[in-house]
Scaffold this active site. Structure first.
Site, PDB file in Angstrom:
ATOM      1  N   SER A  14       0.802  -1.227   0.000  1.00  0.00           N
ATOM      2  CA  SER A  14       0.000   0.000   0.000  1.00  0.00           C
ATOM      3  C   SER A  14       0.830   1.269   0.000  1.00  0.00           C
ATOM      4  O   SER A  14       0.315   2.355  -0.266  1.00  0.00           O
ATOM      5  CB  SER A  14      -0.931   0.015   1.225  1.00  0.00           C
ATOM      6  N   GLY A  16       5.221   3.072   0.098  1.00  0.00           N
ATOM      7  CA  GLY A  16       6.671   2.947   0.150  1.00  0.00           C
ATOM      8  C   GLY A  16       7.276   1.938  -0.820  1.00  0.00           C
ATOM      9  O   GLY A  16       6.886   1.862  -1.995  1.00  0.00           O
ATOM     10  N   ASP A  53      -2.938  -9.016   7.504  1.00  0.00           N
ATOM     11  CA  ASP A  53      -2.174  -8.505   8.641  1.00  0.00           C
ATOM     12  C   ASP A  53      -1.139  -9.576   8.946  1.00  0.00           C
ATOM     13  O   ASP A  53      -1.501 -10.702   9.322  1.00  0.00           O
ATOM     14  CB  ASP A  53      -3.109  -8.273   9.835  1.00  0.00           C
ATOM     15  N   SER A 131      15.075  -6.952   4.116  1.00  0.00           N
ATOM     16  CA  SER A 131      15.734  -6.713   5.400  1.00  0.00           C
ATOM     17  C   SER A 131      16.119  -5.236   5.464  1.00  0.00           C
ATOM     18  O   SER A 131      15.333  -4.354   5.113  1.00  0.00           O
ATOM     19  CB  SER A 131      16.943  -7.653   5.479  1.00  0.00           C
ATOM     20  N   TYR A 145      15.247  -2.392  15.887  1.00  0.00           N
ATOM     21  CA  TYR A 145      15.067  -2.498  14.428  1.00  0.00           C
ATOM     22  C   TYR A 145      16.220  -3.330  13.855  1.00  0.00           C
ATOM     23  O   TYR A 145      15.994  -4.297  13.118  1.00  0.00           O
ATOM     24  CB  TYR A 145      15.030  -1.101  13.796  1.00  0.00           C
ATOM     25  N   SER A 148      15.788  -6.937  14.776  1.00  0.00           N
ATOM     26  CA  SER A 148      14.725  -7.655  14.047  1.00  0.00           C
ATOM     27  C   SER A 148      15.197  -8.005  12.634  1.00  0.00           C
ATOM     28  O   SER A 148      14.922  -9.091  12.126  1.00  0.00           O
ATOM     29  CB  SER A 148      13.428  -6.834  14.004  1.00  0.00           C
ATOM     30  N   LYS A 149      15.922  -7.084  12.002  1.00  0.00           N
ATOM     31  CA  LYS A 149      16.364  -7.354  10.629  1.00  0.00           C
ATOM     32  C   LYS A 149      17.517  -8.361  10.613  1.00  0.00           C
ATOM     33  O   LYS A 149      17.629  -9.165   9.690  1.00  0.00           O
ATOM     34  CB  LYS A 149      16.762  -6.043   9.936  1.00  0.00           C
ATOM     35  N   PHE A 178      15.594   4.842   1.944  1.00  0.00           N
ATOM     36  CA  PHE A 178      14.764   5.222   0.804  1.00  0.00           C
ATOM     37  C   PHE A 178      13.669   6.167   1.266  1.00  0.00           C
ATOM     38  O   PHE A 178      13.262   6.136   2.432  1.00  0.00           O
ATOM     39  CB  PHE A 178      14.157   3.979   0.141  1.00  0.00           C
ATOM     40  N   THR A 180      10.462   6.983   1.966  1.00  0.00           N
ATOM     41  CA  THR A 180       9.114   6.457   2.220  1.00  0.00           C
ATOM     42  C   THR A 180       8.600   7.109   3.511  1.00  0.00           C
ATOM     43  O   THR A 180       9.310   7.892   4.135  1.00  0.00           O
ATOM     44  CB  THR A 180       9.132   4.929   2.419  1.00  0.00           C
TER      45      THR A 180
HETATM   46  N1  LIG Z   1      12.364   3.109   3.799  1.00  0.00           N
HETATM   47  C1  LIG Z   1      13.582   2.744   4.080  1.00  0.00           C
HETATM   48  O1  LIG Z   1      14.502   3.565   4.079  1.00  0.00           O
HETATM   49  C2  LIG Z   1      13.888   1.299   4.403  1.00  0.00           C
HETATM   50  C3  LIG Z   1      15.237   0.938   4.565  1.00  0.00           C
HETATM   51  C4  LIG Z   1      15.552  -0.363   4.850  1.00  0.00           C
HETATM   52  C5  LIG Z   1      14.550  -1.320   4.948  1.00  0.00           C
HETATM   53  N2  LIG Z   1      13.253  -0.961   4.805  1.00  0.00           N
HETATM   54  C6  LIG Z   1      12.225  -2.013   4.940  1.00  0.00           C
HETATM   55  O2  LIG Z   1      11.403  -1.998   3.801  1.00  0.00           O
HETATM   56  C7  LIG Z   1      10.098  -2.465   4.137  1.00  0.00           C
HETATM   57  C8  LIG Z   1       9.058  -1.465   3.651  1.00  0.00           C
HETATM   58  O3  LIG Z   1       9.269  -0.249   4.330  1.00  0.00           O
HETATM   59  P1  LIG Z   1       8.748   1.153   3.777  1.00  0.00           P
HETATM   60  O4  LIG Z   1       9.825   2.127   4.010  1.00  0.00           O
HETATM   61  O5  LIG Z   1       8.177   0.999   2.432  1.00  0.00           O
HETATM   62  O6  LIG Z   1       7.605   1.446   4.865  1.00  0.00           O
HETATM   63  P2  LIG Z   1       6.129   2.033   4.738  1.00  0.00           P
HETATM   64  O7  LIG Z   1       6.028   3.029   3.655  1.00  0.00           O
HETATM   65  O8  LIG Z   1       5.772   2.427   6.132  1.00  0.00           O
HETATM   66  O9  LIG Z   1       5.292   0.751   4.322  1.00  0.00           O
HETATM   67  C9  LIG Z   1       5.126  -0.313   5.196  1.00  0.00           C
HETATM   68  C10 LIG Z   1       4.158  -1.304   4.570  1.00  0.00           C
HETATM   69  O10 LIG Z   1       4.037  -2.404   5.469  1.00  0.00           O
HETATM   70  C11 LIG Z   1       2.675  -2.663   5.690  1.00  0.00           C
HETATM   71  N3  LIG Z   1       2.488  -3.194   7.046  1.00  0.00           N
HETATM   72  C12 LIG Z   1       2.923  -2.676   8.224  1.00  0.00           C
HETATM   73  N4  LIG Z   1       2.528  -3.473   9.229  1.00  0.00           N
HETATM   74  C13 LIG Z   1       1.837  -4.499   8.676  1.00  0.00           C
HETATM   75  C14 LIG Z   1       1.187  -5.633   9.180  1.00  0.00           C
HETATM   76  N5  LIG Z   1       1.123  -5.900  10.498  1.00  0.00           N
HETATM   77  N6  LIG Z   1       0.583  -6.488   8.323  1.00  0.00           N
HETATM   78  C15 LIG Z   1       0.602  -6.240   6.997  1.00  0.00           C
HETATM   79  N7  LIG Z   1       1.211  -5.168   6.448  1.00  0.00           N
HETATM   80  C16 LIG Z   1       1.806  -4.321   7.281  1.00  0.00           C
HETATM   81  C17 LIG Z   1       1.955  -1.342   5.477  1.00  0.00           C
HETATM   82  O11 LIG Z   1       0.641  -1.616   5.022  1.00  0.00           O
HETATM   83  P3  LIG Z   1      -0.713  -1.115   5.743  1.00  0.00           P
HETATM   84  O12 LIG Z   1      -0.338  -0.078   6.762  1.00  0.00           O
HETATM   85  O13 LIG Z   1      -1.524  -0.569   4.610  1.00  0.00           O
HETATM   86  O14 LIG Z   1      -1.286  -2.369   6.326  1.00  0.00           O
HETATM   87  C18 LIG Z   1       2.777  -0.732   4.357  1.00  0.00           C
HETATM   88  O15 LIG Z   1       2.311  -1.134   3.093  1.00  0.00           O
HETATM   89  C19 LIG Z   1      10.099  -2.665   5.655  1.00  0.00           C
HETATM   90  O16 LIG Z   1      10.321  -4.023   5.937  1.00  0.00           O
HETATM   91  C20 LIG Z   1      11.277  -1.830   6.111  1.00  0.00           C
HETATM   92  O17 LIG Z   1      11.815  -2.293   7.318  1.00  0.00           O
HETATM   93  C21 LIG Z   1      12.882   0.324   4.545  1.00  0.00           C
END
Ligand SMILES: NC(=O)c1ccc[n+]([C@@H]2O[C@H](COP(=O)([O-])OP(=O)(O)OC[C@H]3O[C@@H](n4cnc5c(N)ncnc54)[C@H](OP(=O)(O)O)[C@@H]3O)[C@@H](O)[C@H]2O)c1
Length: 268
Positions: A14, A16, A53, A131, A145, A148-149, A178, A180
């Site tokens: 949904s 990021g 979920d 991760s 964090y 967990s990763k 990134f 998001t």
């Molecule tokens: N952004 C960064 O810089 C970055 C860097 C390293 C790693 N990551 C990893 O990349 C992944 C995506 O992160 P993002 O930055 O795109 O975050 P985001 O924009 O906050 O998106 C998180 C997504 O996870 C879903 N989500 C959260 N809790 C959930 C649950 N209990 N069940 C089902 N869906 C759930 C949310 O969907 P709904 O709220 O619509 O359910 C949303 O689509 C994560 O694993 C994060 O740790 C991100």
């Protein structure tokens, strides 16, 4: 469906990174199911958004069965849904830490368990676990964090060796920062102790600055697209630049305390 197009399930489709992955793969002609806790099965920009979920066994099972019922198979699972957390290790309560692990570690575990029997029956598949570069370090004020990763990475390694005999590939992707909205939903302790407040607040300022200037999620989606088109993907992909990438090497080369001092200096 052409033999090059795949049925893909992306948790957290949904926003990021997950949304970018869904968009890119749907544009390339794959059949894509993204998930959201709020979804009602709607079509969004060429992909379906279904309810899941990752902290709820029944919801995970239902969503995976829905994909199998509609598409007949599941070729690629991208375990992307995840949460951030901020707070000194001492300030994070066990209950809060458990909530994070329930999403970031047990979430991918639940969805993989639901997907694996189908992948085994169909003779193969790919699981991509999103991760983080943070898995390589104990980041100050984001220790849980990192933990967990790191747990997700070790679980992926073990799973990979266990399921390769069924033709199933397991890949870990470690993104750097990134652009998001992950920072908005980061879990936070209710109480920030006075002892940790100055260090915590400064670290959050540093983090806020770097997130603001970080990169386009589609760059990460391009890597995921390459992985699913590669018959022999690597075990791990680091999708980061500059300091974030160099730090992984520095962690390997420098004595532990020296590396720790450098991290402290960065966050101060
Ligand atoms: N952004 C960064 O810089 C970055 C860097 C390293 C790693 N990551 C990893 O990349 C992944 C995506 O992160 P993002 O930055 O795109 O975050 P985001 O924009 O906050 O998106 C998180 C997504 O996870 C879903 N989500 C959260 N809790 C959930 C649950 N209990 N069940 C089902 N869906 C759930 C949310 O969907 P709904 O709220 O619509 O359910 C949303 O689509 C994560 O694993 C994060 O740790 C991100």
């Amino acid at each position: 469906m052409s033999s090059n197009t795949k049925v893909v399930l992306v948790t957290g489709g949904s926003s990021g990174l997950g949304k970018s992955i869904c968009l890119r793969l749907a544009n390339a002609g794959h059949t894509v199911y993204g998930t959201s806790r709020k979804a009602k099965g709607e079509q969004v920009d060429g992909y379906s958004l279904i309810a899941m979920d990752v902290t709820d066994n029944a919801s995970v099972q239902q969503a995976v069965e829905a994909v199998i019922a509609k598409a007949g198979r599941l070729d690629v699972l991208v375990n992307n849904a995840g949460l951030g957390i901020q707070g000194a290790v001492e300030d994070v309560t066990p209950e809060l830490g458990q909530r994070l692990f329930d999403t970031n570690v047990w979430g991918p575990h639940r969805v993989s368990r639901a997907a694996l029997p189908h992948m085994r029956d169909q003779g193969g598949g790919t699981i991509i676990n999103i991760s983080s570069v943070a898995a390589n370090f104990g980041l100050p004020y984001r220790g849980f964090y990192s933990a967990s990763k790191a747990a997700l990475d070790r679980m992926s390694e073990a799973l990979s060796t266990e399921v390769t005999r069924f033709g199933i590939k397991v890949v870990t992707v470690q993104p750097g920062e990134f652009n998001t909205t992950i920072g908005d939903s980061r879990l936070r302790p209710e109480v920030i102790s006075e002892a940790h407040r100055p260090g915590y607040e400064r670290a959050m300022e540093v983090l806020g600055g770097s997130m603001h200037y970080s990169r386009d999620p589609d760059e990460l989606a391009q890597v995921v697209e390459r992985i699913i088109n590669d018959p022999k993907p690597k075990a791990r992909y680091v999708v980061a630049q500059g300091m974030q990438k160099i730090s992984i090497l520095a962690k390997k080369l420098l004595p532990g305390r020296m590396f720790e001092r450098k991290v402290r200096k960065h966050y101060e």
